[in-house]
Design a protein around this motif. Structure first.
Motif, mmCIF file in Angstrom:
data_model
loop_
_atom_site.group_PDB
_atom_site.id
_atom_site.type_symbol
_atom_site.label_atom_id
_atom_site.label_comp_id
_atom_site.label_asym_id
_atom_site.label_seq_id
_atom_site.Cartn_x
_atom_site.Cartn_y
_atom_site.Cartn_z
ATOM 1 N N VAL A 79 0.837 -1.200 0.000
ATOM 2 C CA VAL A 79 0.000 0.000 0.000
ATOM 3 C C VAL A 79 0.870 1.247 0.000
ATOM 4 N N VAL A 80 1.897 1.256 0.829
ATOM 5 C CA VAL A 80 2.807 2.394 0.889
ATOM 6 C C VAL A 80 3.484 2.616 -0.458
ATOM 7 N N GLU A 81 3.764 1.535 -1.169
ATOM 8 C CA GLU A 81 4.486 1.631 -2.434
ATOM 9 C C GLU A 81 3.563 1.760 -3.647
ATOM 10 N N GLY A 82 2.279 2.029 -3.408
ATOM 11 C CA GLY A 82 1.388 2.419 -4.498
ATOM 12 C C GLY A 82 0.655 1.310 -5.212
ATOM 13 N N LYS A 83 0.696 0.085 -4.692
ATOM 14 C CA LYS A 83 0.082 -1.029 -5.409
ATOM 15 C C LYS A 83 -1.426 -1.130 -5.205
ATOM 16 N N HIS A 84 -1.971 -0.301 -4.325
ATOM 17 C CA HIS A 84 -3.414 -0.343 -4.083
ATOM 18 C C HIS A 84 -4.028 1.061 -4.164
ATOM 19 N N ASP A 85 -3.433 1.890 -4.995
ATOM 20 C CA ASP A 85 -3.937 3.254 -5.139
ATOM 21 C C ASP A 85 -5.314 3.314 -5.798
ATOM 22 N N ASP A 86 -5.737 2.222 -6.406
ATOM 23 C CA ASP A 86 -7.062 2.186 -7.023
ATOM 24 C C ASP A 86 -8.165 1.962 -5.991
ATOM 25 N N ARG A 87 -7.784 1.779 -4.719
ATOM 26 C CA ARG A 87 -8.780 1.505 -3.683
ATOM 27 C C ARG A 87 -8.707 2.512 -2.536
ATOM 28 N N VAL A 88 -8.301 3.716 -2.863
ATOM 29 C CA VAL A 88 -8.207 4.778 -1.853
ATOM 30 C C VAL A 88 -9.578 5.038 -1.235
ATOM 31 N N GLY A 89 -9.586 5.273 0.067
ATOM 32 C CA GLY A 89 -10.811 5.623 0.768
ATOM 33 C C GLY A 89 -11.639 4.444 1.230
ATOM 34 N N LEU A 90 -11.129 3.226 1.022
ATOM 35 C CA LEU A 90 -11.865 2.017 1.376
ATOM 36 C C LEU A 90 -11.153 1.240 2.478
ATOM 37 N N ALA A 91 -11.880 0.303 3.075
ATOM 38 C CA ALA A 91 -11.257 -0.693 3.937
ATOM 39 C C ALA A 91 -10.864 -1.848 3.027
ATOM 40 N N ILE A 92 -9.577 -2.149 2.971
ATOM 41 C CA ILE A 92 -9.125 -3.117 1.975
ATOM 42 C C ILE A 92 -8.405 -4.308 2.606
ATOM 43 N N ARG A 93 -8.695 -5.461 2.036
ATOM 44 C CA ARG A 93 -7.931 -6.674 2.288
ATOM 45 C C ARG A 93 -6.990 -6.881 1.113
ATOM 46 N N ALA A 94 -6.048 -7.778 1.267
ATOM 47 C CA ALA A 94 -5.055 -7.966 0.213
ATOM 48 C C ALA A 94 -5.690 -8.343 -1.116
ATOM 49 N N GLN A 95 -6.747 -9.158 -1.068
ATOM 50 C CA GLN A 95 -7.343 -9.672 -2.291
ATOM 51 C C GLN A 95 -8.723 -9.127 -2.592
ATOM 52 N N GLN A 96 -9.274 -8.309 -1.678
ATOM 53 C CA GLN A 96 -10.626 -7.818 -1.915
ATOM 54 C C GLN A 96 -10.881 -6.585 -1.051
ATOM 55 N N THR A 97 -11.927 -5.852 -1.398
ATOM 56 C CA THR A 97 -12.370 -4.750 -0.563
ATOM 57 C C THR A 97 -13.232 -5.315 0.564
ATOM 58 N N GLN A 98 -13.001 -4.858 1.771
ATOM 59 C CA GLN A 98 -13.781 -5.345 2.909
ATOM 60 C C GLN A 98 -15.117 -4.603 2.972
ATOM 61 N N PRO A 99 -16.218 -5.337 3.018
ATOM 62 C CA PRO A 99 -17.521 -4.653 3.118
ATOM 63 C C PRO A 99 -17.664 -3.975 4.474
ATOM 64 N N TRP A 100 -18.422 -2.873 4.464
ATOM 65 C CA TRP A 100 -18.627 -2.129 5.715
ATOM 66 C C TRP A 100 -19.468 -2.947 6.679
#
Length: 276
Positions: free
Chosen positions: A255-276
């Protein structure tokens, strides 16, 4: 004096997941000025020695700052020290956290004390630190703000119809038999998961507040890891399906190195977005 290396502060960086985050960044080919935030300086210094024994070579530098997120004075002093030494923060990783559910269950803490202490550590202290650190984040050309949440914080996944094939969800969300008192839980998490759900809303607030400043903000759900959090033995955690902590550290590094910049503002798991 300001450094050209990306400045990364990891609170609670001397042990558990925090240590694995620091280790993953220290082992990266990217150069960092890593700061271990720790309540006790000697513990931070011991973590640095251990890190250097485990990672033979690194492009990064590492230092320790005393910070107790339950103390405003400690937070203010730590931010002032980082400002003087580094001039900015490029990534603030709000990892420091605590769980007191076992102590509540065992009668070592009252419910009120356990909940209030957990909230103060996991949410209030994190919010105070973030507030004080924002001016340093805004001096970065690529500011990143991370909040370490939990997979147990998903409200949507507490509903049986949403458990799917995830083995852990019935274990933590199924209802106990009728009657009172309820039997002791093998892994009590009521106060912990409640504070982490609150932390997710705090993340959304900071994402809203800092959107026009270009700060990238996430809640990071690293998965169930054998870190010993909440005084649960690591071997017992592994028996309950916990993964090795380094996986969480490597995810945060990505995340720090920019590999998940497409999921900004979300709760994220390595392989999926975590539902609220």
């Amino acid at each position: 004096m300001a450094t050209e290396k990306k400045v990364v502060l990891v609170t609670g960086g001397n042990t558990g997941l925090g240590y694995e985050i620091v280790k993953a960044l220290y082992a990266s080919s990217q150069p960092y000025a890593l700061i271990i935030g720790t309540r006790t300086l000697s513990n931070g210094e011991a973590a640095v020695a251990k890190l250097k024994s485990e990672v033979a070579t690194s492009n990064s530098e590492i230092s320790v700052v005393q910070i107790d997120v339950s103390s405003d004075a400690s937070i203010e002093a730590a931010v002032a020290s980082i400002s003087s030494t580094h001039g900015r923060i490029d990534s603030l990783i709000n990892n420091a956290g605590a769980a007191f559910d076992f102590e509540i269950q065992d009668g070592k803490r009252s419910i009120r004390d356990g909940f209030n202490t957990s909230w103060d550590t996991n949410v209030s202290g994190t919010h105070v630190l973030t507030t004080h650190a924002v001016p340093l984040l805004l001096k970065s050309s690529d500011p990143r703000l991370l909040f370490l949440t939990s997979g147990t914080a998903s409200i949507w996944e507490t509903l049986p119809e949403n458990w799917g094939n995830m083995v852990a969800l019935p274990r933590i969300n199924a209802s106990p038999p009728a009657g009172w008192p309820k039997p002791p839980s093998v892994n009590p998490i009521t106060s912990y998961r409640s504070t982490k759900a609150g932390l997710n809303m705090l993340m959304r607030e900071w994402a809203r507040i800092l959107k026009e400043d270009g700060v990238k903000v996430w809640s990071i759900s690293p998965g169930y890891l054998a870190t010993g959090l909440g005084a649960v033995p690591k071997d017992l955690q592994r028996k309950m399906g916990a993964q090795e902590p380094h996986l969480g550290g490597e995810f945060v590094r990505d995340v720090v190195e920019g590999k998940h910049d497409d999921r900004v503002g979300l709760a994220i798991r390595a392989q999926q977005t975590q539902p609220w």
